[in-house]
Design a protein around this motif. Structure first.
Motif, PDB file in Angstrom:
ATOM      1  N   ARG A  56      24.484  15.342 -18.681  1.00 19.94           N
ATOM      2  CA  ARG A  56      23.557  16.455 -18.504  1.00 19.94           C
ATOM      3  C   ARG A  56      24.119  17.483 -17.526  1.00 19.94           C
ATOM      4  NH1 ARG A  56      18.481  12.621 -16.887  1.00 19.94           N
ATOM      5  NH2 ARG A  56      18.871  10.959 -18.422  1.00 19.94           N
ATOM      6  N   LYS A  57      23.760  18.724 -17.777  1.00 20.30           N
ATOM      7  CA  LYS A  57      24.108  19.779 -16.833  1.00 20.30           C
ATOM      8  C   LYS A  57      23.148  19.806 -15.654  1.00 20.30           C
ATOM      9  CE  LYS A  57      26.117  22.638 -20.477  1.00 20.30           C
ATOM     10  NZ  LYS A  57      25.889  21.657 -21.545  1.00 20.30           N
ATOM     11  N   ALA A  58      21.946  19.245 -15.866  1.00 21.05           N
ATOM     12  CA  ALA A  58      20.937  19.108 -14.808  1.00 21.05           C
ATOM     13  C   ALA A  58      20.197  17.798 -15.050  1.00 21.05           C
ATOM     14  CB  ALA A  58      19.968  20.286 -14.816  1.00 21.05           C
ATOM     15  N   PRO A  59      19.648  17.176 -13.999  1.00 20.61           N
ATOM     16  CA  PRO A  59      18.974  15.876 -14.186  1.00 20.61           C
ATOM     17  C   PRO A  59      17.865  15.904 -15.220  1.00 20.61           C
ATOM     18  CG  PRO A  59      19.337  16.311 -11.856  1.00 20.61           C
ATOM     19  CD  PRO A  59      19.717  17.563 -12.579  1.00 20.61           C
ATOM     20  N   ALA A  60      17.155  17.033 -15.353  1.00 20.41           N
ATOM     21  CA  ALA A  60      16.032  17.104 -16.285  1.00 20.41           C
ATOM     22  C   ALA A  60      16.417  17.747 -17.613  1.00 20.41           C
ATOM     23  CB  ALA A  60      14.877  17.872 -15.648  1.00 20.41           C
ATOM     24  N   ASP A  61      17.692  17.872 -17.882  1.00 19.79           N
ATOM     25  CA  ASP A  61      18.155  18.535 -19.101  1.00 19.79           C
ATOM     26  C   ASP A  61      17.979  17.604 -20.296  1.00 19.79           C
ATOM     27  OD1 ASP A  61      19.295  20.140 -20.947  1.00 19.79           O
ATOM     28  OD2 ASP A  61      21.340  20.034 -20.161  1.00 19.79           O
ATOM     29  N   ALA A  62      16.973  17.870 -21.109  1.00 21.39           N
ATOM     30  CA  ALA A  62      16.687  17.041 -22.294  1.00 21.39           C
ATOM     31  C   ALA A  62      17.247  17.735 -23.527  1.00 21.39           C
ATOM     32  CB  ALA A  62      15.191  16.790 -22.420  1.00 21.39           C
ATOM     33  N   TRP A  63      18.571  17.763 -23.649  1.00 23.14           N
ATOM     34  CA  TRP A  63      19.184  18.509 -24.756  1.00 23.14           C
ATOM     35  C   TRP A  63      19.332  17.690 -26.028  1.00 23.14           C
ATOM     36  CZ3 TRP A  63      24.085  16.913 -26.407  1.00 23.14           C
ATOM     37  CH2 TRP A  63      24.808  16.084 -25.535  1.00 23.14           C
ATOM     38  N   ILE A  64      18.983  16.397 -25.973  1.00 21.04           N
ATOM     39  CA  ILE A  64      18.915  15.589 -27.190  1.00 21.04           C
ATOM     40  C   ILE A  64      17.460  15.571 -27.650  1.00 21.04           C
ATOM     41  CG2 ILE A  64      19.250  13.325 -28.219  1.00 21.04           C
ATOM     42  CD1 ILE A  64      21.848  14.644 -27.554  1.00 21.04           C
ATOM     43  N   GLY A  65      17.206  16.083 -28.859  1.00 20.73           N
ATOM     44  CA  GLY A  65      15.842  16.150 -29.352  1.00 20.73           C
ATOM     45  C   GLY A  65      15.305  14.799 -29.766  1.00 20.73           C
ATOM     46  N   THR A  66      15.963  14.156 -30.733  1.00 22.78           N
ATOM     47  CA  THR A  66      15.506  12.852 -31.230  1.00 22.78           C
ATOM     48  C   THR A  66      16.696  11.927 -31.440  1.00 22.78           C
ATOM     49  OG1 THR A  66      15.619  13.582 -33.536  1.00 22.78           O
ATOM     50  CG2 THR A  66      13.501  13.845 -32.402  1.00 22.78           C
ATOM     51  N   MET A  67      16.396  10.639 -31.497  1.00 18.98           N
ATOM     52  CA  MET A  67      17.372   9.609 -31.861  1.00 18.98           C
ATOM     53  C   MET A  67      16.773   8.807 -33.006  1.00 18.98           C
ATOM     54  SD  MET A  67      18.481   6.309 -32.020  1.00 18.98           S
ATOM     55  CE  MET A  67      17.208   5.447 -31.092  1.00 18.98           C
TER      56      MET A  67
END
Length: 775
Positions: free
Chosen positions: A407-418
């Motif tokens: 992640r670029k930041a701790p809260a970076d949720a750049w993965i939508g789904t698995m």
């Protein structure tokens, strides 16, 4: 057997089976079809329109359309080189084809023949051509290089090599440590002799799935598809999903088409693929770093990671929005397929598959999707409720391949789904679903990119053994509370705690004696020694019950129809002789967590995998985490018995230790049981013997280390019973009467001047009453 009769397996498909030669060509046919699709996709038909695509632009002259297949490798099999693994890449999809462990501690469990190295041979005129040579392999040390042609093998008698199977058959007759001579031709030069010293085949955490079919001697399904690991494709362009036809065309370009190798050095390889009709350029860069020399002896140093960087550049003149998908690792080996059992986190009574999908989102517990659920279509995509993805991947019994998004930041949720998915061809209905090849599919959130801009996503990929201290060094966003250590699972809390305690003791003993077989015996002595006061009382209690058996039979005969009085009389007999009929249960309950904990430890701890009882020189009992495999009887028994995929299928080996275990159980049972005094007692004892033999079927495919524990424990119990003085059998003072005497016994025998005991324990015959006079 009744279940098999009532619920027979589904009939085989009506399609005729392919000949063996045709099966061997399935992969090549699939590749040729993919190449044809790529060629068609790279040259669109005239007038073809793509309403959802951006206006086409001229192709980059530096990005060739048709690129030949190329294989490259990173790392080394030499454990002293600083690399923990040897990774092989293919330009088809710019993917990982194989990842082998460098440590000699992690070898292949099933193939014990000599290993030359995975050379990806191709049949050419007069021999087989080498396409790639990994560093640190025997072929590398013999100065064999890509492009060389192997034409013969043999030290004294030369055998010509015309086909790939010719070399495979010759190597199958060798053993690790053997030196062989290969006749190798380079270019137009005449063939020269190369001496090669073979090694044992290393364990490949990732490899082509077809090798799992070959290992199980299973038939490849029709139209078999065998994709490599970490394939990616485009799913959205210009903010809209691709239609089905366009999606297949793009997948043929990015997943099965050949990418260009634009850079390759000792630590990294870079692939590139351009889609000019979408104004996009894709770059996949893999990096494998070596371990510092000062840390090479540290087995817990984090050197089992491969970094994947995905760079996407907008080559157009306008901003655009698009999205891609990335598949995870595939082809984890099915080692121990005929006996292995993996614990499920979701089902208490059922086991998991031999390779399952694991996932964890921030603030959520680790979840596991068993491969059986994935094969049945019951697994659904997960999104974590907007929380960032911590990690996901494929979890095997002793090894794992896990992707950690950087992640670029701790809260970076750049993965939508698995989404857990089945890879390639799904096994037919006759194949166990636990064999299904599964992986995770990541769907990053859509990307908005300005003209000429570049977007980069990175993953840290762990590929290695499930050592808790090693896994603790891999954690997302610098949070040690979410480390990969959580993927090591021993079961419920109680059994997990006991398993960890057992492992701590075993590892301590191993540090003293250097052999896990001796460590298990020492653990048994420790456990039985700690329980000796309880087990000794149990042995005394069982001996007293055995001595009281004749009196109990007399009570049963006396009160045939009165169950209440019979129970009261037996309880009084037990009370009088200080016997606890449930005295044998406590040691059993105390040992039950130890038994399950050791069982779980053998199934989970990678240190016990391939730990021999005597040494690697002999095949028997060379893996305490597996059956002892005394003799390979697969040539003798029918195939349905040697497959090992059913309860009554013993597998390809005759195992001796389970038979010894059951034999000792029978001896212990006979010592504890009195001689039968009636038909009912005899029938009960026969049932007990048959139940013990039936239990042997349950033990037949368990780990030899567990059998070793039971053998040592049974011998200890037999020793306790033999050492028990006979004078102590009925030495406990009863609450009334003489110690150890049956009811009615006064201490004098008939004929010694004392009164003779009468029936039912009376002191003697009563005087006859006088007859009443008749009036």
């Amino acid at each position: 057997m009744l279940f098999s009769i009532l619920f027979p397996p589904p009939p085989p498909p009506k399609k005729p089976a392919q000949p063996a030669a045709a099966q061997a060509d399935v992969k090549q046919e699939a590749k040729d079809a993919a190449d044809a699709a790529v060629a068609d996709a790279d040259q669109p038909e005239q007038g073809e329109q793509r309403p959802d695509a951006a206006a086409p632009v001229a192709a980059d002259p530096q990005a060739p359309v048709n690129v030949p297949k190329q294989l490259v490798s990173l790392g080394s099999l030499d454990s002293q080189s600083g690399y923990r693994m040897l990774v092989m890449f293919t330009s088809e999809g710019a993917a990982v084809q194989r990842a082998e462990m460098a440590s000699p501690r992690y070898c292949d469990q099933h193939d014990r023949s000599g290993y030359l190295g995975e050379l990806e041979l191709k049949e050419v005129g007069g021999g087989v051509e080498v396409q790639v040579v990994g560093a640190g392999t025997p072929a590398d040390y013999a100065k064999i290089a890509a492009g060389d042609v192997i034409v013969g093998i043999g030290n004294q008698k030369l055998v010509d090599i015309k086909k790939v199977r010719d070399l495979a058959a010759a190597l199958a007759k060798t053993e690790p440590g053997d030196e062989i001579t290969l006749q190798v031709r380079r270019g137009t030069d005449p063939a020269q002799a190369r001496t090669v010293k073979l090694i044992r085949r290393p364990f490949a955490v990732l490899r082509p799935e077809r090798e799992n079919y070959i290992m199980r001697e299973a038939v490849l399904p029709a139209n078999f598809v065998d994709p490599p690991s970490f394939l990616m494709t485009l799913v959205q362009a210009n903010g809209k999903p691709l239609d089905e036809a366009e999606s297949k065309r793009v997948a043929a370009l990015l997943e099965t088409g050949n990418w260009e190798v634009v850079a390759n050095d000792a630590e990294s390889v870079t692939f590139r693929r351009v889609l000019p009709e979408f104004n996009l350029e894709f770059v996949k860069r893999y990096t494998l770093k070596s371990v510092p020399e000062s840390e090479r002896d540290n087995t817990d140093y984090p050197g089992y990671d491969l970094q994947l960087d995905i760079e996407i550049t907008n080559t157009g003149q306008a901003p655009q929005k698009f999205a891609y998908q990335l598949d995870g690792p595939t082809g984890m080996p099915l080692e121990g397929w005929w006996y292995a059992h993996k614990i499920s986190r979701e089902r208490w009574l059922g086991g998991a598959g031999l390779r399952d999908v694991i996932v964890r989102f921030d603030g959520n517990p680790l979840a596991q999707e068993d491969c059986t659920r994935i094969a049945e279509g019951d697994a659904e995509p997960l999104d974590g409720g907007g929380e960032p993805l911590s990690f996901t991947g494929v979890d095997g019994q002793y090894f794992a391949a896990v992707m950690i998004p950087l992640r670029k930041a701790p809260a970076d949720a750049w993965i939508g789904t698995m989404e857990p998915i089945v890879v390639g061809t799904k096994p037919d209905a006759r194949t166990l679903q636990t064999y299904t090849n599964v992986t995770c599919r990541l769907m990053p959130v859509p990307i908005e990119l300005a003209a000429g801009g570049t977007h980069t996503d990175s993953f840290e990929i762990f590929i290695g053994p499930k050592r808790p201290d090693l896994l603790a060094n891999y954690h997302p966003a610098g949070d040690p509370n979410q480390s990969l250590k959580g993927i090591v699972y021993y079961g419920l809390a109680l059994f997990g705690a006991v398993a960890r305690a057992m492992l701590g003791i075993l590892h301590f003993f191993y540090s003293l004696v250097g052999n896990y077989g001796l460590s298990i015996i020492m653990l048994t002595i420790l456990v039985r020694g700690a329980m000796f006061p309880i087990s000794y009382k149990q042995t005394q209690n069982m001996a007293r019950i055995q001595a009281l058996k004749p009196e109990m039979d007399r009570i049963t005969e006396k009160y045939k129809t009165d169950m209440q009085k019979r129970s009261q009389a037996i309880q009084e007999l037990y009370r009088k002789h200080n016997v606890n009929p449930l005295g044998g249960c406590l040691p059993v309950f105390l040992q039950l967590p130890i038994f399950i904990g050791l069982y779980r430890a053998l199934m989970v701890d990678v240190e016990l995998r391939l730990s021999p009882l005597f040494g690697d020189a002999i095949r028997w009992c060379s893996n305490l985490a597996a059956p002892d495999m005394f003799y390979d009887w697969s040539w003798l028994l029918p195939r349905f018995l040697t497959k090992g995929d059913a309860f009554l299928s013993p597998g390809p080996y005759l195992n001796i230790l389970p038979i010894v275990t059951v034999a000792l159980f029978l001896v212990t049972q006979k010592m504890a049981m009195p001689a039968p005094t009636n038909e009912q007692a005899a029938m009960q004892q026969k049932m007990m013997k048959w139940m013990t033999i039936f239990m042997g079927l349950l033990f037949y495919k368990v780990a030899s280390g567990l059998c070793l524990y039971f053998i040592a424990s049974s011998l200890w119990g037999i020793g306790e019973r033999k050492l028990l003085p006979k004078s102590q059998i009925l030495a406990a003072p009863p609450t009334g009467g003489s110690a150890g005497a049956p009811p009615g016994f006064t201490g004098k025998r008939p004929g010694d001047g004392g009164p003779k005991p009468g029936p039912n324990g009376s002191s003697g015959p009563k005087k006859p009453r006088k007859a009443k006079r008749r009036k």
